[in-house]
Design a protein around this motif. Structure first.
Motif, PDB file in Angstrom:
ATOM      1  N   PRO A 189     -29.854   9.052  92.644  1.00 42.97           N
ATOM      2  CA  PRO A 189     -29.639   8.456  91.318  1.00 42.97           C
ATOM      3  C   PRO A 189     -29.794   6.943  91.366  1.00 42.97           C
ATOM      4  CG  PRO A 189     -27.544   9.015  92.303  1.00 42.97           C
ATOM      5  CD  PRO A 189     -28.600   9.569  93.225  1.00 42.97           C
ATOM      6  N   TYR A 190     -30.154   6.382  90.228  1.00 42.76           N
ATOM      7  CA  TYR A 190     -30.176   4.921  90.116  1.00 42.76           C
ATOM      8  C   TYR A 190     -28.762   4.395  90.326  1.00 42.76           C
ATOM      9  CZ  TYR A 190     -34.753   5.577  87.896  1.00 42.76           C
ATOM     10  OH  TYR A 190     -36.053   5.933  87.627  1.00 42.76           O
ATOM     11  N   ILE A 191     -28.622   3.276  91.031  1.00 41.74           N
ATOM     12  CA  ILE A 191     -27.313   2.653  91.196  1.00 41.74           C
ATOM     13  C   ILE A 191     -26.788   2.161  89.851  1.00 41.74           C
ATOM     14  CG2 ILE A 191     -26.059   0.753  92.280  1.00 41.74           C
ATOM     15  CD1 ILE A 191     -28.085   0.844  94.551  1.00 41.74           C
ATOM     16  N   GLY A 192     -27.699   1.665  89.051  1.00 41.00           N
ATOM     17  CA  GLY A 192     -27.318   1.151  87.734  1.00 41.00           C
ATOM     18  C   GLY A 192     -28.538   0.601  87.038  1.00 41.00           C
TER      19      GLY A 192
ATOM     20  N   ARG B 263     -33.173  10.961  80.224  1.00 35.60           N
ATOM     21  CA  ARG B 263     -34.108  11.800  80.967  1.00 35.60           C
ATOM     22  C   ARG B 263     -34.412  11.201  82.336  1.00 35.60           C
ATOM     23  NH1 ARG B 263     -38.885  13.097  80.399  1.00 35.60           N
ATOM     24  NH2 ARG B 263     -39.658  11.363  79.113  1.00 35.60           N
ATOM     25  N   ALA B 264     -34.602   9.867  82.354  1.00 30.92           N
ATOM     26  CA  ALA B 264     -34.878   9.198  83.622  1.00 30.92           C
ATOM     27  C   ALA B 264     -33.676   9.291  84.555  1.00 30.92           C
ATOM     28  CB  ALA B 264     -35.259   7.744  83.368  1.00 30.92           C
ATOM     29  N   LEU B 265     -32.460   9.136  84.004  1.00 34.20           N
ATOM     30  CA  LEU B 265     -31.257   9.237  84.827  1.00 34.20           C
ATOM     31  C   LEU B 265     -31.100  10.654  85.391  1.00 34.20           C
ATOM     32  CD1 LEU B 265     -28.664   7.224  82.702  1.00 34.20           C
ATOM     33  CD2 LEU B 265     -30.148   6.409  84.542  1.00 34.20           C
ATOM     34  N   GLU B 266     -31.388  11.646  84.569  1.00 28.60           N
ATOM     35  CA  GLU B 266     -31.282  13.038  85.007  1.00 28.60           C
ATOM     36  C   GLU B 266     -32.232  13.302  86.173  1.00 28.60           C
ATOM     37  OE1 GLU B 266     -31.540  17.497  83.016  1.00 28.60           O
ATOM     38  OE2 GLU B 266     -32.864  15.905  82.310  1.00 28.60           O
ATOM     39  N   ALA B 267     -33.449  12.773  86.068  1.00 26.58           N
ATOM     40  CA  ALA B 267     -34.423  12.983  87.144  1.00 26.58           C
ATOM     41  C   ALA B 267     -33.916  12.406  88.450  1.00 26.58           C
ATOM     42  CB  ALA B 267     -35.767  12.360  86.766  1.00 26.58           C
ATOM     43  N   GLY B 268     -33.285  11.245  88.394  1.00 36.04           N
ATOM     44  CA  GLY B 268     -32.742  10.641  89.598  1.00 36.04           C
ATOM     45  C   GLY B 268     -31.611  11.453  90.195  1.00 36.04           C
ATOM     46  N   VAL B 269     -30.727  11.964  89.353  1.00 35.75           N
ATOM     47  CA  VAL B 269     -29.593  12.768  89.833  1.00 35.75           C
ATOM     48  C   VAL B 269     -30.087  14.061  90.464  1.00 35.75           C
ATOM     49  CG1 VAL B 269     -27.569  14.078  89.115  1.00 35.75           C
ATOM     50  CG2 VAL B 269     -27.966  11.787  88.180  1.00 35.75           C
TER      51      VAL B 269
ATOM     52  N   VAL C  68     -27.194  -2.551  77.116  1.00 38.63           N
ATOM     53  CA  VAL C  68     -26.289  -1.502  77.567  1.00 38.63           C
ATOM     54  C   VAL C  68     -26.365  -1.466  79.092  1.00 38.63           C
ATOM     55  CG1 VAL C  68     -25.698   0.936  77.464  1.00 38.63           C
ATOM     56  CG2 VAL C  68     -26.620  -0.211  75.430  1.00 38.63           C
ATOM     57  N   VAL C  69     -25.325  -1.946  79.755  1.00 36.38           N
ATOM     58  CA  VAL C  69     -25.288  -2.018  81.215  1.00 36.38           C
ATOM     59  C   VAL C  69     -24.582  -0.769  81.734  1.00 36.38           C
ATOM     60  CG1 VAL C  69     -24.590  -3.400  83.208  1.00 36.38           C
ATOM     61  CG2 VAL C  69     -25.184  -4.531  81.034  1.00 36.38           C
ATOM     62  N   PHE C  70     -25.181  -0.108  82.733  1.00 37.08           N
ATOM     63  CA  PHE C  70     -24.572   1.101  83.296  1.00 37.08           C
ATOM     64  C   PHE C  70     -24.600   1.031  84.822  1.00 37.08           C
ATOM     65  CE2 PHE C  70     -29.057   1.924  82.557  1.00 37.08           C
ATOM     66  CZ  PHE C  70     -29.485   2.557  83.715  1.00 37.08           C
ATOM     67  N   TRP C  71     -23.624   1.686  85.452  1.00 39.20           N
ATOM     68  CA  TRP C  71     -23.534   1.708  86.908  1.00 39.20           C
ATOM     69  C   TRP C  71     -22.774   2.955  87.342  1.00 39.20           C
ATOM     70  CZ3 TRP C  71     -20.925  -1.256  83.494  1.00 39.20           C
ATOM     71  CH2 TRP C  71     -19.522  -1.228  83.535  1.00 39.20           C
ATOM     72  N   LEU C  72     -23.041   3.419  88.556  1.00 34.82           N
ATOM     73  CA  LEU C  72     -22.447   4.654  89.061  1.00 34.82           C
ATOM     74  C   LEU C  72     -20.927   4.563  89.170  1.00 34.82           C
ATOM     75  CD1 LEU C  72     -24.932   5.646  91.899  1.00 34.82           C
ATOM     76  CD2 LEU C  72     -24.469   6.968  89.817  1.00 34.82           C
TER      77      LEU C  72
END
Length: 501
Positions: A124-127, A113-119, A183-187
């Motif tokens: 968007p969050y870089i990661g 949900r937080a990632l969607e808000a950024g997009v 869980v590490v994530f990045w664009l």
């Protein structure tokens, strides 16, 4: 450039502490617990705070930041009382027996949900990193949850890291064994990936050299789990690949040795039978008297007393010592779940359930007594008294006396001599053995570990302020992230971004 981060933190806020060490600025931190938020405010006054049930937060009202850290509620992902919980959703209004009124921390689905808000807002969050227990990988929605990151435009990689191994050339690990999933994530559009291959310094006995040990999974088709259960560290040399032990910090580093507790036999309230059983198991496992080099010797390691003496020299001396132990006190702990204080501390839960037990002993000054041997007892100081002045020569040894010990001669008419008497004339060969008696539980000292020691075991900095009563402080620590883990992983993300710039 200073990068910014949103921290949906847990417990005492170790994630923020670690990220600040990387140079990140924590713009906003959120948690459902008033005590956790006030603790975070005291230690991170430059950060804005939101006391909120994260599952109800509209992330569009949070400021834009470069990175996101999230520590969703983990209780329903853990194995508790022999049952595996697979729902992973958490209870909206909370069921914690200590605080029924406080709502659950962020659920796993709040991260997408937080990632969607950024997009949707075009920033968007870089990661970022999502932290949880290892068992979260067996959540029934795990695969679907991971696919949400892909749909939002992110690469994702689960990292399984024990806090005692959160080490690189800048991060100092915690002296605690704490297995966690990160869980590490990045664009995807960055076009590069962070270096998430964490190597650790270790000694390879086969190659006879120091190596950068690599994670080695016991089952390549099952690359998730805990250290020493599903994976080890191995020599990176493809012709070797022998399992090695990375260097770790000992729990002894953070224990306050000036307070050893009371003698078990003198307690007005006896310890529980299960606790006594664990101490007995620990004494059998760890309270073996050791011969420790002292007094200016070239030897650098101790040896158990059931091994032969080393070769005698004209100046080498050895002292006798027994190690203290860390005893779990929760009712469900198995009798053999004890550990030496000279290894990493076990995982800290939200309860105060770890105690220190020390075999009876004293500190001895290795000097010639004034007034003759009849005054020799004056050179010994019990553990419950202050240590005498330390000189530049370091003439003090720790001596334990678990039961009665004797020196036994291996020749002719040799007899046994109590260790309270002088050693008989030493011949040129090795002729004396130490015979130890049974360690008695009632002669050990015992006390619970204190919040300051627990905080040190999790690598919180000296002076980190914990609010509330002792029980509250332990709970804050048990729910928190160890700062070095957050520091290491977020620095890898920052390094990736800066390399791409």
């Amino acid at each position: 450039m200073t990068y910014t981060v949103t921290d949906l933190f847990a417990g005492a806020g170790g994630s923020s502490t670690g990220m600040v060490n990387t140079g990140l600025r924590v713009v906003i931190a959120a948690n459902h617990s008033e005590l956790a938020v006030r603790t975070h405010q005291v230690n991170h006054p430059e950060t804005d705070h939101d006391l909120a049930d994260i599952s109800q937060v509209d992330f569009r009202r949070y400021p834009k930041t470069d990175f996101l850290w999230a520590s969703p509620e983990c209780t329903n992902h853990s194995i508790a009382k022999g049952k595996r919980r697979v729902t992973g959703q958490g209870d909206l209004f909370g069921t914690d027996e200590d605080d029924v009124a406080i709502r659950s921390r962020a659920t796993m689905f709040d991260v997408p949900r937080a990632l969607e808000a950024g997009v949707l807002r075009g920033r968007p969050y870089i990661g970022g990193v999502v932290e949880n227990v290892v068992d979260a990988t067996e959540w029934m929605y795990w695969d679907s949850w991971i696919r949400m990151f892909d749909a939002a435009g992110y690469h994702v990689r689960p990292v399984f890291l024990n806090s005692m191994h959160a080490r690189d050339d800048r991060a100092v690990p915690a002296p605690q064994s704490r297995d966690r999933l990160y869980v590490v994530f990045w664009l995807k559009k960055l076009g590069r990936s962070p270096n998430l291959n964490i190597t650790l310094p270790a000694w390879c006995p086969r190659c006879e050299t120091a190596v950068d040990a690599v994670q080695s999974w016991r089952r390549p088709d099952r690359m998730y789990g805990k250290h020493r259960q599903q994976y080890d560290y191995a020599c990176p040399n493809l012709r070797c690949r022998v399992v090695v032990e990375p260097a770790v910090r000992a729990a002894a580093e953070v224990i306050d040795w000036s307070e050893l507790g009371s003698r078990i036999g003198d307690r007005t309230r006896p310890l529980a039978a299960a606790t006594i059983a664990r101490i007995e198991a620990g004494l059998r496992k760890f309270a073996r008297p050791m011969l420790a080099p002292a007094g200016g010797t070239w030897n650098d390691g101790a040896s158990p007393v059931d091994d032969p003496f080393r070769t005698r020299t004209t100046r080498e001396t050895e002292g006798l010592a027994c190690p203290p132990m860390l005893i779990p006190t929760e009712s469900r702990a198995e009798p053999d779940r004890v550990a030496s204080a000279f290894g990493p501390m076990r995982t800290q839960t939200a309860r105060q359930d770890l105690a220190l037990a020390v075999p009876a002993g004293f500190v001895m000054r290795n000097n010639t007594p004034r007034g003759g041997n009849e005054k020799a007892a004056g050179l010994c100081t019990p553990f419950n008294e202050p240590v005498r002045t330390i000189t530049t020569a370091g003439h003090q040894s720790v001596v334990t006396m678990p039961g009665q010990h004797l020196l036994m001669a291996y020749y002719g008419n040799g007899t046994c001599t109590p260790v309270t008497r002088p050693v008989p004339t030493q011949p040129t060969g090795e002729r004396f053995a130490l015979v130890g008696g049974q360690v008695q539980v009632e002669d050990c000292t015992f006390r619970m570990l204190q919040p300051k020691e627990i905080a040190g075991a999790m690598a919180f900095p000296e002076g980190y302020i914990l609010l509330g009563a002792k029980r509250d402080k332990v709970k804050l620590l048990g729910n928190a992230v160890t700062p070095p883990a957050a520091e290491l992983l977020m620095r890898r993300l920052v390094d990736m971004v800066e390399a791409a710039a």
